[in-house]
Write a protein that holds these residues in place. Structure first.
Motif, PDB file in Angstrom:
ATOM      1  N   PHE A  34      -5.055   5.526  15.987  1.00  0.00           N
ATOM      2  CA  PHE A  34      -5.950   5.590  14.841  1.00  0.00           C
ATOM      3  C   PHE A  34      -6.847   4.356  14.796  1.00  0.00           C
ATOM      4  O   PHE A  34      -6.449   3.271  15.213  1.00  0.00           O
ATOM      5  CB  PHE A  34      -5.158   5.600  13.524  1.00  0.00           C
TER       6      PHE A  34
ATOM      7  N   GLN B 119     -13.740  -0.474  -0.623  1.00  0.00           N
ATOM      8  CA  GLN B 119     -13.288   0.878  -0.267  1.00  0.00           C
ATOM      9  C   GLN B 119     -11.816   0.942   0.116  1.00  0.00           C
ATOM     10  O   GLN B 119     -11.257   2.042   0.222  1.00  0.00           O
ATOM     11  CB  GLN B 119     -14.138   1.425   0.884  1.00  0.00           C
TER      12      GLN B 119
ATOM     13  N   PHE C 225       0.832  -1.190   0.000  1.00  0.00           N
ATOM     14  CA  PHE C 225       0.000   0.000   0.000  1.00  0.00           C
ATOM     15  C   PHE C 225       0.872   1.248   0.000  1.00  0.00           C
ATOM     16  O   PHE C 225       1.787   1.389   0.817  1.00  0.00           O
ATOM     17  CB  PHE C 225      -0.905   0.040   1.235  1.00  0.00           C
TER      18      PHE C 225
ATOM     19  N   PHE D 164      -8.712  -1.967  11.886  1.00  0.00           N
ATOM     20  CA  PHE D 164      -7.336  -1.886  12.371  1.00  0.00           C
ATOM     21  C   PHE D 164      -7.173  -0.714  13.324  1.00  0.00           C
ATOM     22  O   PHE D 164      -7.715   0.377  13.099  1.00  0.00           O
ATOM     23  CB  PHE D 164      -6.368  -1.694  11.209  1.00  0.00           C
TER      24      PHE D 164
ATOM     25  N   GLN E 194     -10.958  -1.642   6.758  1.00  0.00           N
ATOM     26  CA  GLN E 194     -10.515  -2.134   5.453  1.00  0.00           C
ATOM     27  C   GLN E 194     -11.578  -3.032   4.851  1.00  0.00           C
ATOM     28  O   GLN E 194     -11.991  -4.027   5.461  1.00  0.00           O
ATOM     29  CB  GLN E 194      -9.197  -2.903   5.583  1.00  0.00           C
TER      30      GLN E 194
ATOM     31  N   LYS F 200      -3.271  12.341   9.252  1.00  0.00           N
ATOM     32  CA  LYS F 200      -4.087  11.332   8.603  1.00  0.00           C
ATOM     33  C   LYS F 200      -3.432  10.810   7.341  1.00  0.00           C
ATOM     34  O   LYS F 200      -2.973  11.574   6.496  1.00  0.00           O
ATOM     35  CB  LYS F 200      -5.465  11.906   8.263  1.00  0.00           C
ATOM     36  N   LEU F 201      -3.419   9.492   7.198  1.00  0.00           N
ATOM     37  CA  LEU F 201      -2.895   8.848   6.000  1.00  0.00           C
ATOM     38  C   LEU F 201      -4.041   8.485   5.059  1.00  0.00           C
ATOM     39  O   LEU F 201      -5.044   7.919   5.490  1.00  0.00           O
ATOM     40  CB  LEU F 201      -2.126   7.574   6.366  1.00  0.00           C
TER      41      LEU F 201
ATOM     42  N   ASP G 143     -10.170  13.782  15.234  1.00  0.00           N
ATOM     43  CA  ASP G 143     -10.929  13.731  13.986  1.00  0.00           C
ATOM     44  C   ASP G 143     -11.698  12.423  13.953  1.00  0.00           C
ATOM     45  O   ASP G 143     -11.112  11.356  14.058  1.00  0.00           O
ATOM     46  CB  ASP G 143      -9.985  13.822  12.780  1.00  0.00           C
TER      47      ASP G 143
ATOM     48  N   SER H  97     -14.323  12.290  11.524  1.00  0.00           N
ATOM     49  CA  SER H  97     -15.181  12.620  10.386  1.00  0.00           C
ATOM     50  C   SER H  97     -15.436  11.421   9.460  1.00  0.00           C
ATOM     51  O   SER H  97     -16.388  11.419   8.699  1.00  0.00           O
ATOM     52  CB  SER H  97     -14.566  13.765   9.575  1.00  0.00           C
TER      53      SER H  97
ATOM     54  N   LEU I  37      -9.911   5.851   7.022  1.00  0.00           N
ATOM     55  CA  LEU I  37      -9.717   6.338   8.380  1.00  0.00           C
ATOM     56  C   LEU I  37     -11.064   6.616   9.021  1.00  0.00           C
ATOM     57  O   LEU I  37     -11.891   7.340   8.463  1.00  0.00           O
ATOM     58  CB  LEU I  37      -8.876   7.615   8.367  1.00  0.00           C
TER      59      LEU I  37
ATOM     60  N   PHE J 132      -4.712   6.102   1.923  1.00  0.00           N
ATOM     61  CA  PHE J 132      -4.093   4.927   1.305  1.00  0.00           C
ATOM     62  C   PHE J 132      -4.601   4.703  -0.115  1.00  0.00           C
ATOM     63  O   PHE J 132      -5.753   4.992  -0.439  1.00  0.00           O
ATOM     64  CB  PHE J 132      -4.413   3.675   2.132  1.00  0.00           C
ATOM     65  N   GLY J 133      -3.708   4.131  -0.936  1.00  0.00           N
ATOM     66  CA  GLY J 133      -4.135   3.600  -2.215  1.00  0.00           C
ATOM     67  C   GLY J 133      -4.853   2.277  -1.995  1.00  0.00           C
ATOM     68  O   GLY J 133      -4.931   1.771  -0.863  1.00  0.00           O
ATOM     69  N   LYS J 134      -5.378   1.716  -3.065  1.00  0.00           N
ATOM     70  CA  LYS J 134      -6.160   0.480  -2.955  1.00  0.00           C
ATOM     71  C   LYS J 134      -5.278  -0.761  -2.832  1.00  0.00           C
ATOM     72  O   LYS J 134      -5.785  -1.861  -2.609  1.00  0.00           O
ATOM     73  CB  LYS J 134      -7.088   0.330  -4.165  1.00  0.00           C
TER      74      LYS J 134
ATOM     75  N   LEU K 192      -8.654   0.950   2.575  1.00  0.00           N
ATOM     76  CA  LEU K 192      -8.423   1.416   3.943  1.00  0.00           C
ATOM     77  C   LEU K 192      -9.002   2.811   4.120  1.00  0.00           C
ATOM     78  O   LEU K 192      -8.618   3.751   3.432  1.00  0.00           O
ATOM     79  CB  LEU K 192      -6.931   1.440   4.247  1.00  0.00           C
TER      80      LEU K 192
ATOM     81  N   TYR L 140      -9.192   9.366  14.950  1.00  0.00           N
ATOM     82  CA  TYR L 140      -7.909   9.279  15.608  1.00  0.00           C
ATOM     83  C   TYR L 140      -7.835  10.191  16.813  1.00  0.00           C
ATOM     84  O   TYR L 140      -8.581  11.176  16.919  1.00  0.00           O
ATOM     85  CB  TYR L 140      -6.741   9.461  14.657  1.00  0.00           C
TER      86      TYR L 140
ATOM     87  N   TYR M 207      -8.790   2.390  11.632  1.00  0.00           N
ATOM     88  CA  TYR M 207      -9.015   2.271  10.191  1.00  0.00           C
ATOM     89  C   TYR M 207      -9.946   1.089   9.933  1.00  0.00           C
ATOM     90  O   TYR M 207      -9.964   0.122  10.692  1.00  0.00           O
ATOM     91  CB  TYR M 207      -7.708   2.016   9.432  1.00  0.00           C
TER      92      TYR M 207
END
Lengths: 113, 113
Positions: free
Chosen positions: B33, B41, A90, B91, B37, A100-101, B56, B58, B45, A103-105, B43, B48, B35
Protein backbone atom coordinates in the motif's frame (compact mmCIF):
# COMPACT_ATOMS: atom_id res chain seq x y z
CA UNK A 1 -19.16 5.94 2.18
CA UNK A 2 -18.00 4.57 5.44
CA UNK A 3 -16.19 6.74 7.93
CA UNK A 4 -14.32 6.53 11.18
CA UNK A 5 -14.65 9.15 13.90
CA UNK A 6 -12.28 9.65 16.76
CA UNK A 7 -13.97 12.38 18.81
CA UNK A 8 -10.96 13.25 20.93
CA UNK A 9 -8.11 15.00 19.15
CA UNK A 10 -5.90 15.12 22.24
CA UNK A 11 -6.07 13.34 25.59
CA UNK A 12 -3.82 13.83 28.59
CA UNK A 13 -3.60 11.27 31.37
CA UNK A 14 -1.31 10.71 34.31
CA UNK A 15 1.02 7.75 34.34
CA UNK A 16 -0.69 4.83 36.02
CA UNK A 17 -4.18 6.08 35.22
CA UNK A 18 -6.60 4.16 33.05
CA UNK A 19 -7.18 5.10 29.45
CA UNK A 20 -10.06 4.88 27.02
CA UNK A 21 -9.84 6.17 23.46
CA UNK A 22 -13.06 6.41 21.55
CA UNK A 23 -13.78 5.27 18.03
CA UNK A 24 -17.07 5.26 16.14
CA UNK A 25 -17.62 4.01 12.63
CA UNK A 26 -20.38 4.20 10.09
CA UNK A 27 -20.79 1.10 8.01
CA UNK A 28 -23.74 -1.08 7.12
CA UNK A 29 -22.29 -4.50 7.75
CA UNK A 30 -20.01 -5.71 10.48
CA UNK A 31 -16.70 -4.12 9.67
CA UNK A 32 -13.20 -5.28 10.29
CA UNK A 33 -11.77 -2.94 12.93
CA UNK A 34 -8.25 -2.02 13.88
CA UNK A 35 -6.24 0.14 16.22
CA UNK A 36 -2.80 1.38 15.24
CA UNK A 37 -0.27 3.43 17.20
CA UNK A 38 2.21 5.91 15.74
CA UNK A 39 5.19 7.18 17.69
CA UNK A 40 6.77 10.46 16.54
CA UNK A 41 8.67 10.05 13.29
CA UNK A 42 7.63 6.43 12.95
CA UNK A 43 5.23 4.39 10.93
CA UNK A 44 2.07 2.83 12.28
CA UNK A 45 2.15 -0.29 14.39
CA UNK A 46 -0.83 -2.60 14.69
CA UNK A 47 -2.12 -2.87 18.28
CA UNK A 48 -5.10 -5.15 17.75
CA UNK A 49 -7.84 -6.10 15.34
CA UNK A 50 -11.39 -7.39 15.36
CA UNK A 51 -12.91 -9.59 12.68
CA UNK A 52 -15.56 -11.64 14.43
CA UNK A 53 -16.25 -13.63 17.56
CA UNK A 54 -15.48 -12.40 21.04
CA UNK A 55 -16.18 -8.68 21.11
CA UNK A 56 -13.38 -8.00 23.57
CA UNK A 57 -10.03 -8.32 21.86
CA UNK A 58 -6.62 -8.26 23.41
CA UNK A 59 -3.66 -6.62 21.75
CA UNK A 60 -0.03 -5.88 22.30
CA UNK A 61 1.40 -3.63 25.01
CA UNK A 62 -1.49 -4.37 27.37
CA UNK A 63 -4.18 -2.77 25.22
CA UNK A 64 -7.66 -4.14 24.65
CA UNK A 65 -10.67 -2.98 22.67
CA UNK A 66 -14.35 -3.77 22.78
CA UNK A 67 -16.62 -3.93 19.76
CA UNK A 68 -20.15 -2.73 20.48
CA UNK A 69 -22.38 -3.17 17.48
CA UNK A 70 -25.30 -1.29 19.02
CA UNK A 71 -23.12 1.78 19.49
CA UNK A 72 -21.02 1.34 16.34
CA UNK A 73 -18.01 1.71 18.55
CA UNK A 74 -14.63 0.09 19.00
CA UNK A 75 -13.02 1.82 21.98
CA UNK A 76 -9.45 1.17 23.01
CA UNK A 77 -8.58 0.73 26.68
CA UNK A 78 -5.62 0.22 28.93
CA UNK A 79 -5.89 -0.21 32.71
CA UNK A 80 -2.65 1.57 33.60
CA UNK A 81 -0.84 3.88 31.22
CA UNK A 82 2.94 4.04 30.99
CA UNK A 83 4.94 7.06 29.88
CA UNK A 84 6.03 5.09 26.81
CA UNK A 85 2.40 4.94 25.64
CA UNK A 86 2.55 8.61 24.64
CA UNK A 87 1.88 8.55 20.91
CA UNK A 88 -0.89 9.04 18.39
CA UNK A 89 -3.55 6.36 18.10
CA UNK A 90 -5.54 5.62 14.99
CA UNK A 91 -8.71 3.63 14.62
CA UNK A 92 -9.32 2.09 11.20
CA UNK A 93 -12.02 0.12 9.43
CA UNK A 94 -11.76 -2.09 6.39
CA UNK A 95 -14.31 -1.78 3.64
CA UNK A 96 -16.25 -4.97 3.08
CA UNK A 97 -14.55 -7.26 0.61
CA UNK A 98 -11.65 -4.89 0.27
CA UNK A 99 -8.17 -4.70 1.67
CA UNK A 100 -8.39 -0.94 2.02
CA UNK A 101 -8.24 0.64 5.47
CA UNK A 102 -10.08 3.87 6.23
CA UNK A 103 -8.45 5.68 9.13
CA UNK A 104 -9.80 8.08 11.70
CA UNK A 105 -8.01 11.38 12.22
CA UNK A 106 -6.22 10.08 15.28
CA UNK A 107 -6.04 10.84 19.00
CA UNK A 108 -2.82 12.17 20.42
CA UNK A 109 -2.06 10.83 23.88
CA UNK A 110 0.09 12.75 26.34
CA UNK A 111 1.18 11.02 29.54
CA UNK A 112 2.08 13.18 32.54
CA UNK A 113 4.56 11.84 35.09
CA UNK B 1 12.34 -7.88 13.18
CA UNK B 2 11.56 -7.61 9.48
CA UNK B 3 10.72 -4.11 8.40
CA UNK B 4 9.44 -2.10 5.49
CA UNK B 5 12.18 0.21 4.26
CA UNK B 6 11.40 3.55 2.70
CA UNK B 7 13.81 5.91 1.02
CA UNK B 8 14.54 8.74 1.20
CA UNK B 9 13.57 9.53 4.78
CA UNK B 10 13.24 13.23 3.99
CA UNK B 11 13.02 15.05 0.70
CA UNK B 12 12.88 18.76 0.00
CA UNK B 13 12.29 19.74 -3.59
CA UNK B 14 11.24 22.69 -5.64
CA UNK B 15 7.84 22.94 -7.22
CA UNK B 16 7.80 21.39 -10.66
CA UNK B 17 10.53 18.86 -9.96
CA UNK B 18 10.06 15.11 -10.21
CA UNK B 19 10.06 13.16 -6.97
CA UNK B 20 10.48 9.40 -6.63
CA UNK B 21 9.89 7.60 -3.36
CA UNK B 22 10.91 3.99 -2.90
CA UNK B 23 9.69 1.19 -0.72
CA UNK B 24 11.16 -2.21 -0.04
CA UNK B 25 8.36 -4.40 1.32
CA UNK B 26 9.03 -7.25 3.69
CA UNK B 27 10.22 -10.28 1.78
CA UNK B 28 7.32 -12.55 0.91
CA UNK B 29 4.56 -10.03 1.50
CA UNK B 30 2.21 -9.97 -1.48
CA UNK B 31 0.24 -6.78 -0.77
CA UNK B 32 1.70 -3.29 -0.81
CA UNK B 33 0.00 0.00 0.00
CA UNK B 34 0.88 3.66 -0.40
CA UNK B 35 -0.68 6.10 2.08
CA UNK B 36 -0.30 9.84 2.45
CA UNK B 37 -0.58 11.60 5.80
CA UNK B 38 -1.29 15.31 6.23
CA UNK B 39 -2.53 17.32 9.17
CA UNK B 40 -5.68 18.34 7.35
CA UNK B 41 -6.69 15.08 5.67
CA UNK B 42 -5.11 12.50 7.95
CA UNK B 43 -4.18 9.17 6.38
CA UNK B 44 -5.38 8.70 2.82
CA UNK B 45 -4.94 5.62 0.69
CA UNK B 46 -3.29 6.41 -2.62
CA UNK B 47 -2.82 2.99 -4.21
CA UNK B 48 -2.29 -0.66 -3.51
CA UNK B 49 -0.90 -3.73 -5.21
CA UNK B 50 -1.43 -7.46 -4.90
CA UNK B 51 1.28 -9.70 -6.32
CA UNK B 52 2.72 -6.59 -8.02
CA UNK B 53 -0.50 -5.87 -9.92
CA UNK B 54 -2.23 -2.57 -9.17
CA UNK B 55 -5.64 -3.20 -7.62
CA UNK B 56 -6.77 0.28 -6.78
CA UNK B 57 -5.24 3.69 -7.40
CA UNK B 58 -8.43 5.70 -7.13
CA UNK B 59 -6.99 7.82 -4.33
CA UNK B 60 -4.17 9.07 -6.46
CA UNK B 61 -4.19 12.22 -8.62
CA UNK B 62 -3.67 10.53 -11.96
CA UNK B 63 -2.29 13.51 -13.79
CA UNK B 64 0.83 13.77 -11.66
CA UNK B 65 1.15 10.64 -9.53
CA UNK B 66 2.15 7.17 -10.60
CA UNK B 67 2.82 4.01 -8.61
CA UNK B 68 4.58 0.89 -9.80
CA UNK B 69 6.12 -2.34 -8.60
CA UNK B 70 8.98 -3.15 -10.97
CA UNK B 71 9.65 -6.29 -8.97
CA UNK B 72 8.56 -7.93 -5.73
CA UNK B 73 11.22 -6.15 -3.71
CA UNK B 74 10.52 -2.60 -4.86
CA UNK B 75 7.53 -0.30 -5.00
CA UNK B 76 7.83 3.25 -6.28
CA UNK B 77 5.67 6.33 -6.02
CA UNK B 78 6.46 9.11 -8.44
CA UNK B 79 5.18 12.67 -8.56
CA UNK B 80 5.77 14.71 -11.69
CA UNK B 81 5.52 17.65 -11.52
CA UNK B 82 5.45 18.18 -7.77
CA UNK B 83 3.38 20.93 -6.17
CA UNK B 84 3.43 22.48 -2.69
CA UNK B 85 0.13 20.76 -1.86
CA UNK B 86 1.93 17.41 -2.23
CA UNK B 87 3.88 18.14 0.93
CA UNK B 88 3.08 15.29 3.29
CA UNK B 89 4.45 12.12 4.82
CA UNK B 90 4.13 9.18 2.45
CA UNK B 91 3.91 5.72 3.98
CA UNK B 92 4.35 2.35 2.42
CA UNK B 93 2.87 -0.73 4.07
CA UNK B 94 3.08 -4.41 3.21
CA UNK B 95 1.49 -7.63 4.35
CA UNK B 96 -0.15 -10.94 3.43
CA UNK B 97 -3.68 -9.72 3.80
CA UNK B 98 -6.02 -7.88 6.09
CA UNK B 99 -6.36 -10.68 8.60
CA UNK B 100 -2.63 -10.72 9.31
CA UNK B 101 -2.29 -6.96 9.53
CA UNK B 102 0.04 -4.68 7.66
CA UNK B 103 3.51 -3.41 8.54
CA UNK B 104 4.18 0.23 7.87
CA UNK B 105 7.47 1.81 6.96
CA UNK B 106 8.75 4.93 8.71
CA UNK B 107 7.64 7.14 5.87
CA UNK B 108 9.12 9.70 3.51
CA UNK B 109 8.57 13.29 4.56
CA UNK B 110 8.18 15.33 1.38
CA UNK B 111 8.38 19.11 1.37
CA UNK B 112 7.72 20.92 -1.89
CA UNK B 113 8.73 24.57 -1.83
Amino acid sequence: AQSVTQPDIHITVSEGASLELRCNYSYGATPYLFWYVQSPGQGLQLLLKYFSGDTLVQGIKGFEAEFKRSQSSFNLRKPSVHWSDAAEYFCAVAQGGSEKLVFGKGTKLTVNP
Amino acid sequence: DARVTQTPRDKVTEMGQEVTMRCQPILGHNTVFWYRQTMMQGLELLAYFRNRAPLDDSGMPKDRFSAEMPDATLATLKIQPSEPRDSAVYFCASGWGLFYGYTFGSGTRLTVV
